[in-house]
Scaffold this motif. Structure first.
Motif, PDB file in Angstrom:
ATOM      1  N   SER A   1       0.817  -1.211   0.000  1.00  0.00           N
ATOM      2  CA  SER A   1       0.000   0.000   0.000  1.00  0.00           C
ATOM      3  C   SER A   1       0.849   1.258   0.000  1.00  0.00           C
ATOM      4  O   SER A   1       0.424   2.302  -0.482  1.00  0.00           O
ATOM      5  CB  SER A   1      -0.931   0.000   1.217  1.00  0.00           C
ATOM      6  OG  SER A   1      -0.172   0.002   2.420  1.00  0.00           O
ATOM      7  N   LEU A   2       2.074   1.158   0.529  1.00  0.00           N
ATOM      8  CA  LEU A   2       2.918   2.347   0.648  1.00  0.00           C
ATOM      9  C   LEU A   2       3.661   2.657  -0.641  1.00  0.00           C
ATOM     10  O   LEU A   2       3.890   3.828  -0.969  1.00  0.00           O
ATOM     11  CB  LEU A   2       3.915   2.152   1.790  1.00  0.00           C
ATOM     12  CG  LEU A   2       4.609   3.408   2.333  1.00  0.00           C
ATOM     13  CD1 LEU A   2       3.601   4.307   3.010  1.00  0.00           C
ATOM     14  CD2 LEU A   2       5.709   3.021   3.319  1.00  0.00           C
ATOM     15  N   GLN A   3       4.060   1.623  -1.374  1.00  0.00           N
ATOM     16  CA  GLN A   3       4.904   1.851  -2.545  1.00  0.00           C
ATOM     17  C   GLN A   3       4.170   2.523  -3.697  1.00  0.00           C
ATOM     18  O   GLN A   3       4.787   2.933  -4.670  1.00  0.00           O
ATOM     19  CB  GLN A   3       5.485   0.530  -3.019  1.00  0.00           C
ATOM     20  CG  GLN A   3       4.453  -0.454  -3.568  1.00  0.00           C
ATOM     21  CD  GLN A   3       5.063  -1.791  -3.925  1.00  0.00           C
ATOM     22  OE1 GLN A   3       6.249  -2.015  -3.697  1.00  0.00           O
ATOM     23  NE2 GLN A   3       4.265  -2.695  -4.478  1.00  0.00           N
ATOM     24  N   ARG A   4       2.840   2.664  -3.585  1.00  0.00           N
ATOM     25  CA  ARG A   4       2.094   3.341  -4.647  1.00  0.00           C
ATOM     26  C   ARG A   4       2.417   4.828  -4.702  1.00  0.00           C
ATOM     27  O   ARG A   4       2.375   5.441  -5.767  1.00  0.00           O
ATOM     28  CB  ARG A   4       0.595   3.147  -4.435  1.00  0.00           C
ATOM     29  CG  ARG A   4       0.119   1.719  -4.632  1.00  0.00           C
ATOM     30  CD  ARG A   4      -1.365   1.616  -4.462  1.00  0.00           C
ATOM     31  NE  ARG A   4      -1.777   2.006  -3.120  1.00  0.00           N
ATOM     32  CZ  ARG A   4      -3.039   2.153  -2.730  1.00  0.00           C
ATOM     33  NH1 ARG A   4      -4.016   1.957  -3.600  1.00  0.00           N
ATOM     34  NH2 ARG A   4      -3.321   2.495  -1.490  1.00  0.00           N
ATOM     35  N   PHE A   5       2.730   5.431  -3.561  1.00  0.00           N
ATOM     36  CA  PHE A   5       2.953   6.880  -3.557  1.00  0.00           C
ATOM     37  C   PHE A   5       4.225   7.299  -2.834  1.00  0.00           C
ATOM     38  O   PHE A   5       4.567   8.482  -2.830  1.00  0.00           O
ATOM     39  CB  PHE A   5       1.758   7.604  -2.913  1.00  0.00           C
ATOM     40  CG  PHE A   5       1.416   7.122  -1.530  1.00  0.00           C
ATOM     41  CD1 PHE A   5       2.076   7.625  -0.424  1.00  0.00           C
ATOM     42  CD2 PHE A   5       0.437   6.175  -1.342  1.00  0.00           C
ATOM     43  CE1 PHE A   5       1.761   7.191   0.850  1.00  0.00           C
ATOM     44  CE2 PHE A   5       0.104   5.731  -0.069  1.00  0.00           C
ATOM     45  CZ  PHE A   5       0.769   6.246   1.027  1.00  0.00           C
ATOM     46  N   PHE A   6       4.966   6.359  -2.207  1.00  0.00           N
ATOM     47  CA  PHE A   6       6.143   6.765  -1.443  1.00  0.00           C
ATOM     48  C   PHE A   6       7.269   5.777  -1.658  1.00  0.00           C
ATOM     49  O   PHE A   6       7.063   4.563  -1.683  1.00  0.00           O
ATOM     50  CB  PHE A   6       5.805   6.845   0.050  1.00  0.00           C
ATOM     51  CG  PHE A   6       6.974   7.239   0.914  1.00  0.00           C
ATOM     52  CD1 PHE A   6       7.491   8.527   0.854  1.00  0.00           C
ATOM     53  CD2 PHE A   6       7.559   6.326   1.771  1.00  0.00           C
ATOM     54  CE1 PHE A   6       8.576   8.883   1.643  1.00  0.00           C
ATOM     55  CE2 PHE A   6       8.631   6.681   2.564  1.00  0.00           C
ATOM     56  CZ  PHE A   6       9.136   7.961   2.501  1.00  0.00           C
ATOM     57  N   ALA A   7       8.479   6.328  -1.831  1.00  0.00           N
ATOM     58  CA  ALA A   7       9.684   5.512  -1.976  1.00  0.00           C
ATOM     59  C   ALA A   7      10.803   6.166  -1.194  1.00  0.00           C
ATOM     60  O   ALA A   7      11.003   7.387  -1.287  1.00  0.00           O
ATOM     61  CB  ALA A   7      10.073   5.360  -3.440  1.00  0.00           C
TER      62      ALA A   7
END
Length: 449
Positions: free
Chosen positions: A436-442
């Protein structure tokens, strides 16, 4: 050929480490001086045993040079005491980002100091710097690039200065008095996809309602009008300025200044299953264990003991990395929301640093954002963080907190507690859920490097 090159590289690294170890003593020969002394002694013994007077004379000359260098360095402490140093970072330091380190060395004595070696160490660097000489009352600034590996207060280790004048075979060293400016290493700024993050925000019913009202207001009156520009694909036909279009001959549209995004409140929960010291200690012990390499080579499948060791390593490393990812995400959100979008933000911290502020406000300027990032740099993760002080501050907060986002390294029950006590929707960002996090944050933030 590659194996031979690897062996040469290992010998070079071992030689350098040995020389640095010798440099850390008050008086010691250099690595080259040690080799010089051993070879000269062997040559002298061979000359005496075999009766070769010329060989004995050459060996005696070589040993005399070594002894002369030793006598000069033994009495060079007074010259080294003439030196003073200052160390600092130039600019803002972030984890994993190169920053310039400045070292100013000053000779406030009346005599020249020659053949200097400086051993400059810190929690994230080790530099050996050589200087041919430093004249009386001369100040020399040396800059190096450092990549800090951990957030928090940067630790400067004692600066050791040494001289090997005149031949560099022996060295006398002392701890140089230094003036250091305490520097906080700020968390690593990741990459945030703002559009994808807004889509994630709209998943909540309350956030969706707020966004819908904001969009309806922008449709009727997009924002403050401040200029006219050429038409671009996707522009609304209602924005066309027909008078200018008729005069110029090409479609021209009104340009509006987008209003700042709404105020949001970010809450960071710094939780660990055990103390950070215990997790790091267990990780170090597991790394130092000798794996069963030979058995692994004989079998394609790893041994059960090796699998168990890998699981233990993951259990130690993952919680620490999740904390760093959570801190990096909170720092990136604060930076994006204030500096790029021009809005305000509230940051709440639930950790073990009770002496530091729990709730901070930040505006769009860098001066307002800096205290927030400095507080994030000092986050202390603990097994049982106390959320009661933050809860009281949020309940007594006069202004509307806006969207509330809880960033946690696990599926935290604190989101339900906050939602019940504040009577507001609290959106949970579980850093351990990478899908869920890798869709908008790296981010490349990690605790163990």
């Amino acid at each position: 050929m590659s194996q031979r090159t690897s062996q040469i590289d290992k010998l070079g690294i071992a030689w350098k480490n040995w020389d640095n170890w010798l440099l850390g003593h008050a008086w010691a020969p250099s690595a080259e001086g040690s080799l010089w002394f051993v070879l000269s002694f062997i040559i002298m013994v061979q000359g005496l045993v075999r009766g070769f007077n010329l060989v004995t004379f050459v060996a005696t000359f070589l040993l005399s040079m070594w002894l002369l260098n030793m006598l000069v360095t033994v009495f060079s402490k007074r010259r080294l005491k003439q030196l003073k140093a200052r160390r600092r970072f130039v600019g803002t330091a972030h984890v994993g980002t190169p920053v310039v380190s400045s070292l100013e060395i000053e000779n406030h004595g009346l005599s020249r100091v020659s053949g200097l070696h400086l051993l400059d160490e810190g929690s994230g660097h080790q530099n050996v710097i050589g200087l041919s000489h430093l004249d009386p009352h001369q100040t020399l600034e040396l800059t190096r690039q450092i990549v800090p590996l951990r957030r928090g207060w940067y630790e400067w280790k004692p600066l050791r200065v040494a001289t090997g004048y005149p031949f560099g075979l022996c060295r006398r060293s002392i701890i140089c008095p230094t003036v250091e400016r305490e520097t906080l290493v700020l968390p690593l700024l990741g990459q945030l996809d703002h559009q994808q993050f807004q889509k994630w925000l709209r998943a909540s019913r309350r956030a969706a309602a707020l966004q819908t009202r904001a969009r309806s207001r922008r449709t009727a009156a997009p924002a403050d009008f401040y200029g006219i520009r050429s038409y671009r694909p996707g522009d609304s036909a209602r924005w066309i300025h027909w008078r200018t279009t008729a005069r110029v001959g090409t479609p021209m549209v009104r340009e509006f200044e987008e209003p700042p995004e709404q105020h949001i409140t970010i809450i960071l929960e710094a939780w660990l299953p055990d103390t950070e010291e215990t997790l790091r200690k267990n990780w170090n012990e597991l790394v130092l264990e000798l794996p069963l390499r030979q058995a692994q080579l004989q079998s394609k499948n790893p041994l059960p003991s090796e699998l168990k060791r890998e699981e233990k390593l993951k259990a130690c490393v993952d919680p620490l990395n999740h904390i760093e990812q959570a801190v990096s995400l909170a720092c990136t959100l604060c930076h994006t929301w204030t500096r790029k979008l021009g809005s305000t933000i509230s940051l709440g911290i639930v950790d073990g640093a009770s002496s530091l502020p729990v709730l901070l406000e930040s505006g769009p300027t860098l001066k307002q954002l800096t205290p927030v990032m400095e507080r994030l740099a000092q986050v202390t993760a603990v097994p049982s963080p106390d959320a009661a002080p933050l809860m009281r501050l949020l309940q007594n907060q006069s202004q509307d907190p806006g969207t509330i986002i809880l960033i946690a390294p696990y599926a935290s029950p604190l989101a339900q507690t906050l939602q019940h006590n504040l009577a507001r929707t609290v959106q949970l960002l579980d850093v351990s859920n990478k899908l869920s996090l890798q869709r908008f944050f790296a981010s490349q933030a990690c605790a163990v490097r």
